[in-house]
Write an enzyme that holds these catalytic residues in place. Structure first.
Site, mmCIF file in Angstrom:
data_model
loop_
_atom_site.group_PDB
_atom_site.id
_atom_site.type_symbol
_atom_site.label_atom_id
_atom_site.label_comp_id
_atom_site.label_asym_id
_atom_site.label_seq_id
_atom_site.Cartn_x
_atom_site.Cartn_y
_atom_site.Cartn_z
ATOM 1 N N MET A 182 20.894 27.685 60.717
ATOM 2 C CA MET A 182 20.085 26.922 59.746
ATOM 3 C C MET A 182 19.472 27.868 58.722
ATOM 4 S SD MET A 182 18.050 24.578 62.454
ATOM 5 C CE MET A 182 18.888 23.664 63.748
ATOM 6 N N MET A 236 26.623 13.923 63.554
ATOM 7 C CA MET A 236 25.219 14.208 63.858
ATOM 8 C C MET A 236 24.554 12.905 64.288
ATOM 9 S SD MET A 236 24.475 17.402 63.604
ATOM 10 C CE MET A 236 22.782 17.071 64.084
ATOM 11 N N HIS A 268 27.576 26.321 71.704
ATOM 12 C CA HIS A 268 27.299 25.709 70.402
ATOM 13 C C HIS A 268 26.170 26.493 69.740
ATOM 14 C CE1 HIS A 268 27.220 22.376 67.476
ATOM 15 N NE2 HIS A 268 25.904 22.524 67.475
ATOM 16 N N SER A 279 23.839 23.763 73.416
ATOM 17 C CA SER A 279 23.324 24.353 72.181
ATOM 18 C C SER A 279 22.317 25.442 72.490
ATOM 19 C CB SER A 279 22.655 23.279 71.318
ATOM 20 O OG SER A 279 21.882 23.929 70.326
ATOM 21 N N GLY A 315 18.455 19.906 62.063
ATOM 22 C CA GLY A 315 17.338 20.824 61.816
ATOM 23 C C GLY A 315 16.542 21.178 63.055
ATOM 24 N N PHE A 316 16.531 20.284 64.009
ATOM 25 C CA PHE A 316 15.688 20.536 65.187
ATOM 26 C C PHE A 316 16.343 20.002 66.457
ATOM 27 C CE2 PHE A 316 13.137 19.974 61.413
ATOM 28 C CZ PHE A 316 12.343 21.113 61.419
ATOM 29 N N GLY A 317 16.059 20.681 67.562
ATOM 30 C CA GLY A 317 16.450 20.152 68.865
ATOM 31 C C GLY A 317 15.391 19.158 69.330
ATOM 32 N N GLY A 324 21.348 20.332 73.873
ATOM 33 C CA GLY A 324 20.415 21.467 73.847
ATOM 34 C C GLY A 324 19.312 21.276 74.857
ATOM 35 N N SER A 325 18.324 20.457 74.491
ATOM 36 C CA SER A 325 17.174 20.314 75.384
ATOM 37 C C SER A 325 17.538 19.691 76.724
ATOM 38 C CB SER A 325 16.043 19.552 74.697
ATOM 39 O OG SER A 325 16.532 18.501 73.943
ATOM 40 N N ASP A 368 26.425 15.396 68.315
ATOM 41 C CA ASP A 368 25.384 16.428 68.416
ATOM 42 C C ASP A 368 24.016 15.833 68.092
ATOM 43 O OD1 ASP A 368 23.901 18.758 68.307
ATOM 44 O OD2 ASP A 368 24.959 19.605 66.577
ATOM 45 N N GLY A 369 23.127 15.892 69.076
ATOM 46 C CA GLY A 369 21.741 15.475 68.845
ATOM 47 C C GLY A 369 21.292 14.358 69.768
ATOM 48 N N GLY A 370 20.284 14.654 70.570
ATOM 49 C CA GLY A 370 19.690 13.622 71.419
ATOM 50 C C GLY A 370 20.553 13.166 72.579
ATOM 51 N N MET A 414 24.521 24.802 59.253
ATOM 52 C CA MET A 414 23.655 23.882 58.488
ATOM 53 C C MET A 414 23.070 24.699 57.343
ATOM 54 S SD MET A 414 22.055 21.960 61.772
ATOM 55 C CE MET A 414 22.651 23.254 62.844
ATOM 56 N N HIS A 450 28.029 25.885 64.195
ATOM 57 C CA HIS A 450 27.667 24.716 63.375
ATOM 58 C C HIS A 450 26.780 25.210 62.232
ATOM 59 C CE1 HIS A 450 25.162 20.683 63.372
ATOM 60 N NE2 HIS A 450 25.792 20.883 62.232
ATOM 61 N N ASP A 507 23.796 26.927 66.422
ATOM 62 C CA ASP A 507 23.267 26.212 65.256
ATOM 63 C C ASP A 507 22.685 27.192 64.244
ATOM 64 O OD1 ASP A 507 23.577 23.363 65.903
ATOM 65 O OD2 ASP A 507 22.364 23.890 67.650
HETATM 66 C C1 DX5 Z 1 20.269 19.961 65.505
HETATM 67 C C2 DX5 Z 1 21.369 20.800 66.097
HETATM 68 C C3 DX5 Z 1 21.664 20.491 67.498
HETATM 69 C C4 DX5 Z 1 20.512 20.655 68.458
HETATM 70 C C5 DX5 Z 1 20.712 19.638 69.543
HETATM 71 O O1 DX5 Z 1 20.224 20.143 64.146
HETATM 72 O O2 DX5 Z 1 22.561 20.650 65.361
HETATM 73 O O3 DX5 Z 1 22.799 21.205 67.971
HETATM 74 O O4 DX5 Z 1 20.404 21.920 69.013
HETATM 75 O O5 DX5 Z 1 19.598 19.641 70.346
HETATM 76 P P1 DX5 Z 1 19.251 18.434 71.316
HETATM 77 O O6 DX5 Z 1 20.375 18.307 72.296
HETATM 78 O O7 DX5 Z 1 17.975 18.883 71.958
HETATM 79 O O8 DX5 Z 1 19.084 17.195 70.475
HETATM 80 ZN ZN ZN Z 2 24.455 21.580 66.229
#
Ligand code: DX5
Ligand code: ZN
Length: 216
Positions: free
Chosen positions: A38, A138, A34, A9, A143-145, A198-199, A176-178, A69, A67, A36
């Site tokens: 928003m 999800m 990927h 991401s 909304g956030f990484g 992402g992170s 997607d996420g965490g 949002m 993606h 994102d």
């Molecule tokens: C969150 C995004 C994700 C985000 C994932 O709303 O849809 O794609 O970037 O980030 P990580 O991998 O850090 O959870």
């Molecule tokens: Zn995403």
């Protein structure tokens, strides 16, 4: 086992030097970018829009997995195609006429995905599953990484995989996420075949190596 798709991401990339991170992904074992998007309405954050995606497309050598949002995603389908989206995912919760929106995406020449927030059950997709290419589960609130993986997501993946065996065996299940190196194996074991990270990728010492490890 199926090939697992890894989609880093770009939300966690270095926006002051995007080209460096695009090149890293091009050279890595990652499969997709990927992206994102928003709008500050559907989610409590604003990321980036058409001009940034257009510039990523200029250098990206892999498909752009966008993606959305955003509310009313049906208003901008052709615009996303024009800036280079290959796969376009809309949120179930943002679409009053989801079936029509999916048709618009496919008519525009892209693959169509539907994303579900953590509170939305996979069962609501039963009538649309044969029409779509991908479901994005999800595993954090969008909304956030950098948030923690919600363990209940694993049950949703297992249930969705069972549903697809009947109605759409080719469906991609993206999560997607965490996602990180501590939990990706159980996510794949539950039935996912596309992982967004992402992170875990961009904040690691060696992003290229982390991508290879996720790929294994
Ligand atoms: C969150 C995004 C994700 C985000 C994932 O709303 O849809 O794609 O970037 O980030 P990580 O991998 O850090 O959870
Ligand atoms: Zn995403």
């Amino acid at each position: 086992m199926k090939n697992i798709i890894i989609a880093p991401s770009m939300l966690s990339a270095d926006f002051s030097d995007l080209k460096k991170d695009i090149t890293m992904i091009n050279k890595s074992e990652a499969d997709w970018f990927h992206l994102d998007i928003m709008d500050g309405v559907f989610v409590p954050n604003i990321s980036y829009g058409f001009p940034v995606v257009k510039h990523i497309k200029k250098y990206a050598k892999k498909p752009l997995d966008v993606h959305l949002m955003i509310v009313q995603p049906e208003r901008y389908i052709n615009e996303w195609r024009d800036v280079g989206a290959d796969i376009l995912t809309v949120h179930y919760e943002a679409c009053t006429h989801l079936h029509r929106t999916i048709q618009q995406i496919k008519t525009a020449g892209m693959k169509a995905g539907v994303a579900l927030n953590p509170h939305t059950p996979v069962s609501i997709l039963s009538d649309i599953l044969p029409e779509i290419d991908m479901v994005l589960i999800m595993s954090v609130n969008p909304g956030f990484g950098g948030q923690s993986f919600i363990p209940q997501s694993l049950k949703k993946i297992t249930l969705l995989r069972a549903m697809t065996n009947m109605s759409n065996p080719e469906l991609t299940i993206q999560v997607d996420g965490g996602i990180d190196l501590t939990n990706y194996k159980e996510i794949i074991k539950a039935g996912a075949n596309a992982l967004v990270a992402g992170s875990a990728v961009f904040h690691s010492e060696n992003p290229t190596e982390t991508i290879s490890m996720l790929k294994k």
